[in-house]
Design a protein around this motif. Structure first.
Motif, short mmCIF file in Angstrom:
data_model
loop_
_atom_site.label_atom_id
_atom_site.label_comp_id
_atom_site.label_asym_id
_atom_site.label_seq_id
_atom_site.Cartn_x
_atom_site.Cartn_y
_atom_site.Cartn_z
N LEU A 157 2.07 -23.07 -4.21
CA LEU A 157 2.15 -21.60 -4.43
C LEU A 157 1.07 -20.99 -3.95
CD1 LEU A 157 2.73 -19.50 -6.89
CD2 LEU A 157 0.81 -20.19 -8.11
N THR A 158 1.55 -19.76 -3.30
CA THR A 158 0.73 -18.95 -2.43
C THR A 158 0.51 -17.52 -3.28
OG1 THR A 158 1.52 -19.58 -0.53
CG2 THR A 158 0.51 -17.47 -0.40
N GLU A 159 -0.24 -17.30 -3.96
CA GLU A 159 -0.61 -15.82 -4.47
C GLU A 159 -1.28 -14.93 -3.72
OE1 GLU A 159 -3.17 -14.64 -8.55
OE2 GLU A 159 -2.85 -16.62 -8.36
N ILE A 160 -0.60 -13.69 -3.99
CA ILE A 160 -0.93 -12.49 -3.21
C ILE A 160 -1.34 -11.25 -4.05
CG2 ILE A 160 -0.93 -11.00 -1.10
CD1 ILE A 160 0.17 -13.41 0.52
N THR A 161 -2.37 -10.74 -4.14
CA THR A 161 -2.39 -9.30 -4.81
C THR A 161 -2.42 -8.26 -3.96
OG1 THR A 161 -3.66 -10.54 -6.72
CG2 THR A 161 -3.99 -8.21 -6.64
N LEU A 162 -1.81 -7.50 -4.04
CA LEU A 162 -1.64 -6.13 -3.24
C LEU A 162 -1.98 -4.82 -3.93
CD1 LEU A 162 1.68 -6.63 -1.40
CD2 LEU A 162 -0.60 -7.15 -0.37
N SER A 163 -2.34 -3.91 -3.68
CA SER A 163 -2.40 -2.34 -4.00
C SER A 163 -1.16 -1.87 -4.56
CB SER A 163 -3.23 -1.44 -3.04
OG SER A 163 -3.39 -0.04 -3.62
N GLY A 164 -1.27 -1.52 -5.85
CA GLY A 164 -0.01 -1.17 -6.36
C GLY A 164 0.47 -1.35 -7.76
N GLY A 165 1.31 -0.85 -8.59
CA GLY A 165 1.62 -1.17 -10.06
C GLY A 165 2.41 -1.98 -10.12
N HIS A 166 3.05 -1.96 -11.17
CA HIS A 166 3.93 -3.26 -11.63
C HIS A 166 5.56 -3.13 -10.75
CE1 HIS A 166 6.11 -6.04 -14.13
NE2 HIS A 166 7.01 -5.38 -14.54
N HIS A 167 5.72 -2.00 -10.19
CA HIS A 167 6.89 -1.57 -9.44
C HIS A 167 6.41 -1.52 -7.94
CE1 HIS A 167 9.12 -0.98 -13.23
NE2 HIS A 167 10.27 -1.40 -12.39
N LEU A 168 5.62 -2.38 -7.49
CA LEU A 168 4.80 -2.05 -6.09
C LEU A 168 5.77 -2.52 -4.99
CD1 LEU A 168 2.38 -5.04 -5.15
CD2 LEU A 168 4.15 -5.31 -7.15
N HIS A 169 7.14 -3.25 -5.28
CA HIS A 169 8.12 -3.46 -4.20
C HIS A 169 8.77 -2.47 -3.96
CE1 HIS A 169 10.20 -3.98 -8.19
NE2 HIS A 169 11.21 -4.27 -7.40
N MET A 170 8.90 -1.32 -5.10
CA MET A 170 9.64 -0.31 -4.89
C MET A 170 8.81 0.78 -4.13
SD MET A 170 12.01 0.12 -8.15
CE MET A 170 13.07 1.16 -7.14
N ASP A 171 7.52 0.78 -4.69
CA ASP A 171 6.48 2.08 -4.48
C ASP A 171 6.04 1.65 -2.98
OD1 ASP A 171 6.79 3.22 -6.91
OD2 ASP A 171 5.19 2.09 -7.66
N HIS A 172 5.79 0.57 -2.77
CA HIS A 172 5.00 0.21 -1.40
C HIS A 172 5.91 -0.72 -0.47
CE1 HIS A 172 1.82 2.59 -2.84
NE2 HIS A 172 1.85 1.89 -3.99
N PRO A 173 7.22 -0.81 -0.23
CA PRO A 173 8.10 -1.79 0.33
C PRO A 173 7.71 -2.32 1.54
CG PRO A 173 8.93 0.39 0.43
CD PRO A 173 7.88 0.62 -0.33
N GLU A 174 6.99 -1.39 2.40
CA GLU A 174 6.71 -2.20 3.66
C GLU A 174 5.60 -3.05 3.55
OE1 GLU A 174 5.21 -0.31 7.90
OE2 GLU A 174 5.35 1.07 6.55
#
Length: 286
Positions: free
Chosen positions: A250-267
């Motif tokens: 398992l690799t765990e990474i926390t990014l800046s963003g909310g629950h839909h971060l894959h849509m809000d910050h896709p890059e």
């Protein structure tokens, strides 16, 4: 971008396909009450892959369950396996968000599919309850189904009002909500209506125990990436230590963003996913 439609044993499943038809397949599944457009912002960052995103039954443009029947959470695992097998996918990447990620955790633990890599966004397995609460959960679900609590179909005069309601339901940017509503709304004589099945709002009849979910995690054999948002309404960064330790790779990474971060910050989400996939390709070929 191309529409794709397949028939599983129980449903007509609608989706979208991007990228290289000959590339390694990435099979994507969305969260509760979302749809296949959930992964549209990410798709452009994976041009070398066969990038596929599908609507779960009762969501988006996929078929609803027959009249006088209800939805069970575990059945979505059946749909993921059915979709992968119907497409004839071998050695593919499974990517999912929220409810889709919760279900994909279970699917990966069954070892029914040959999953090359597992990418989970904002979930590692489903919500659980202690065993003693099972009678109460079932009682509430039965009451909810037999006597729905005033849930009626919603109609909107325009797309702007539909987007506004969606923004109230979850932490996401306006463009992300608009994208979901593009696929999640249909025109009717009474106005714009959500495509989702109202029965998706019924309470679950049962939930797994934490020990059961951990047992699924223990059987996940493929490299797994868990992506979390630091501003999510569903904070699990410090939750589920037993699940995390149970997943072998398992690799765990926390990014800046909310629950839909894959849509809000896709890059930035795509960058993390591609790095993960490239690293694992390098390990396999070394």
């Amino acid at each position: 971008m191309l529409p794709i439609s397949i028939r599983t044993k129980f449903h007509t499943i609608e989706g979208i396909e991007w990228g290289n038809p000959q590339g390694v397949p990435i099979l994507c599944f969305h969260g509760w009450l979302d749809n296949a457009n959930s992964f549209a912002p990410l798709a452009k960052y994976f041009p070398n892959y066969r990038f596929l995103s599908f609507d779960f039954p009762g969501h988006g443009k996929s078929s609803h369950k027959p009249e006088n029947s209800i939805y069970y959470f575990a059945e979505y695992a059946l749909e993921i396996v059915s979709i992968a097998q119907t497409l004839g996918l071998e050695d593919f990447i499974l990517m999912a968000h929220s409810m889709g990620a919760a279900i994909s955790t279970l699917v990966a633990g069954t070892n029914l599919l040959k999953i090359q890599n597992l990418v989970l966004i904002e979930a590692l397995g489903p919500l659980t309850n202690v065993s003693e609460s099972a009678p109460d959960i079932m009682a509430e679900a039965i009451k909810h189904v037999l006597h729905p609590r005033g849930k009626k179909e919603t109609y909107f005069p325009n797309m702007e009002s539909a987007v506004a309601i969606r923004l109230r339901a979850g932490d996401m940017e306006k463009d992300s909500a608009s994208l979901l509503m593009e696929r999640g709304i249909e025109k009717t004589p009474r106005g714009l209506k959500p495509r989702r099945d109202l029965r998706l709002h019924f309470n679950s009849f049962f939930r797994y125990t934490e020990e059961q979910v951990v047992s699924f995690c223990e059987r996940i054999n493929c490299p797994t990436l868990l992506i979390l948002g630091d501003k999510s309404n569903f904070p699990i960064a410090n939750a589920y230590p037993n699940r995390k330790s149970a997943v072998k790779n398992l690799t765990e990474i926390t990014l800046s963003g909310g629950h839909h971060l894959h849509m809000d910050h896709p890059e930035k989400v795509a960058h993390v996913i591609l790095q993960f996939l490239n690293d694992n390709d390098t390990k396999e070929n070394s």
